[in-house]
Scaffold this motif. Structure first.
Motif, short mmCIF file in Angstrom:
data_model
loop_
_atom_site.label_atom_id
_atom_site.label_comp_id
_atom_site.label_asym_id
_atom_site.label_seq_id
_atom_site.Cartn_x
_atom_site.Cartn_y
_atom_site.Cartn_z
N HIS A 112 148.53 85.90 49.06
CA HIS A 112 149.84 86.44 49.45
C HIS A 112 149.70 87.95 49.64
O HIS A 112 148.60 88.49 49.48
N HIS A 114 150.80 90.72 48.06
CA HIS A 114 150.91 91.75 47.00
C HIS A 114 149.63 92.57 46.83
O HIS A 114 148.53 92.06 46.91
N ASP A 116 148.05 93.85 44.34
CA ASP A 116 147.03 93.58 43.32
C ASP A 116 146.11 92.43 43.74
O ASP A 116 145.17 92.08 43.01
N HIS A 117 146.38 91.87 44.92
CA HIS A 117 145.52 90.82 45.50
C HIS A 117 144.90 91.27 46.82
O HIS A 117 144.03 90.58 47.34
N HIS A 189 156.92 82.59 45.04
CA HIS A 189 156.71 83.90 44.40
C HIS A 189 157.04 85.00 45.41
O HIS A 189 157.59 86.05 45.08
N ASP A 208 149.90 83.61 43.04
CA ASP A 208 150.90 83.95 42.01
C ASP A 208 152.05 82.94 41.93
O ASP A 208 153.09 83.23 41.34
ZN LIG Z 1 152.02 88.56 43.45
#
Ligand SMILES: [Zn+2]
Length: 317
Positions: A112, A114, A116-117, A189, A208
């Motif tokens: 996805h 975000h 942190d990914h 999410h 997530d």
């Molecule tokens: Zn996430």
């Protein structure tokens, strides 16, 4: 999923570049305007160790406490990495890959949008990975995004960090002796979530849509909702069997029974908050009724406590 064009040696990149050199130029230039949470995540990822767990002959879990959990498939057709954590984790990710594989980089799949990914995307792309994701992941990464919950405004990513191959519903690949299903979840999410199932290895990466052992974050600003999370976990439960190794976006590796517990917990909390809301309570009143009380000692010690989850559930019902 082959990427034969302009593939540069991962080891060569590793030899010439330290963390500084791999930190995307645009990010160094824009560091002052990056959200605090991203700066803090990068600082944490610089020192956080990567723990490698072998899940199958050629499939590994790369667990990195600072960013999202990653998966790695190795083999002569090239390595597949799922998610890229923070850019500052790149040297440790490269070392973790080199410890188990001398195969060339091939595909990076984002679960996805975000940060942190995906913060490490540009460096991984420069090292030879072609980036795959849901169409909306690319759309969201191409423009400024806001997550008011974290008081966060995320600037658009540069071209090199963007997924170059996207899909809407599902994509299937045959690679290194396994078949992979990449399947979009309805908004859960976020509205960009996919799962990746390595069929022979029987490894399922859920991004997530699952936080193992803790209350989840649900990004209501980019399409997430409590109902969507529960539906996504139902969908994953239908894919998994009792021997499936399931990788959550955050938290330890789990099994179907662990995912079932998370699904049942979210369903119970959704039902309680829905009853309170439909009786006319405000969000504040709903939080005061402590609808998560039965679950807090088990699930409320991760990113969020029960009050925060209750607010998210209330708003996204
Ligand atoms: Zn996430």
């Amino acid at each position: 999923m082959l990427n034969p064009i302009n593939r540069r040696s991962f080891l060569q990149i590793g030899a010439m570049a330290g963390a500084e050199a791999l930190a995307p130029r645009w990010m160094r230039a824009q560091a002052a305007s990056l959200p605090d949470r991203v700066v803090q995540g990068r600082a944490a990822a610089l020192n956080a160790p990567i723990t490698t767990t072998k899940l199958y002959d050629n499939v590994y879990l790369l667990l990195n406490g600072a960013g999202g959990n990653m998966a790695l498939q190795t083999g002569p057709e090239g390595n597949i990495l799922v998610d890229s954590s923070f850019t500052t984790a790149a040297p440790k990710i490269r070392a973790a890959i080199a410890a188990v594989s001398h195969d060339a980089p091939d595909a990076l799949i984002n679960t996805h949008w975000h940060y942190d990914h995906t913060d490490g995307n540009e460096g991984m792309h420069a090292a030879g990975f072609t980036i795959f994701a849901h169409r909306k992941t690319r759309e969201r990464m191409s423009t400024q995004q806001s997550i008011p919950f974290f008081h966060l405004v995320m600037p658009a990513y540069p071209a090199g960090a963007l997924p170059s191959i996207t899909f809407d519903e599902a994509m299937h690949a045959w690679h290194n002796g396994d078949s992979l299903d990449l399947v979009h979840f309805d908004p859960a999410h976020t509205d960009t979530d996919i799962y990746i199932h390595f069929n022979n290895a029987n490894v399922l990466h859920m991004g997530d849509t699952w936080f193992n052992g803790m209350y989840p974050f649900i990004d209501e600003a980019t399409g997430g909702s409590i109902g969507g999370m529960i539906n996504a976990e139902s969908k994953a439960l239908a894919v998994a069997d009792n021997s499936t190794k399931i990788i959550p976006g955050h938290g330890p590796l789990g099994a179907k029974a662990d995912l079932q517990k998370a699904h049942d917990m979210l369903s119970a909390i959704r039902d309680k908050v829905a009853a309170i809301k439909s009786a006319g309570a405000s969000e504040q009143e709903a939080v005061a009724k402590k609808p998560t009380a039965d679950f807090d000692s088990t699930w409320g010690k991760g990113f969020f406590n029960g009050d925060i989850l209750t607010g998210i559930v209330y708003r996204t019902l």
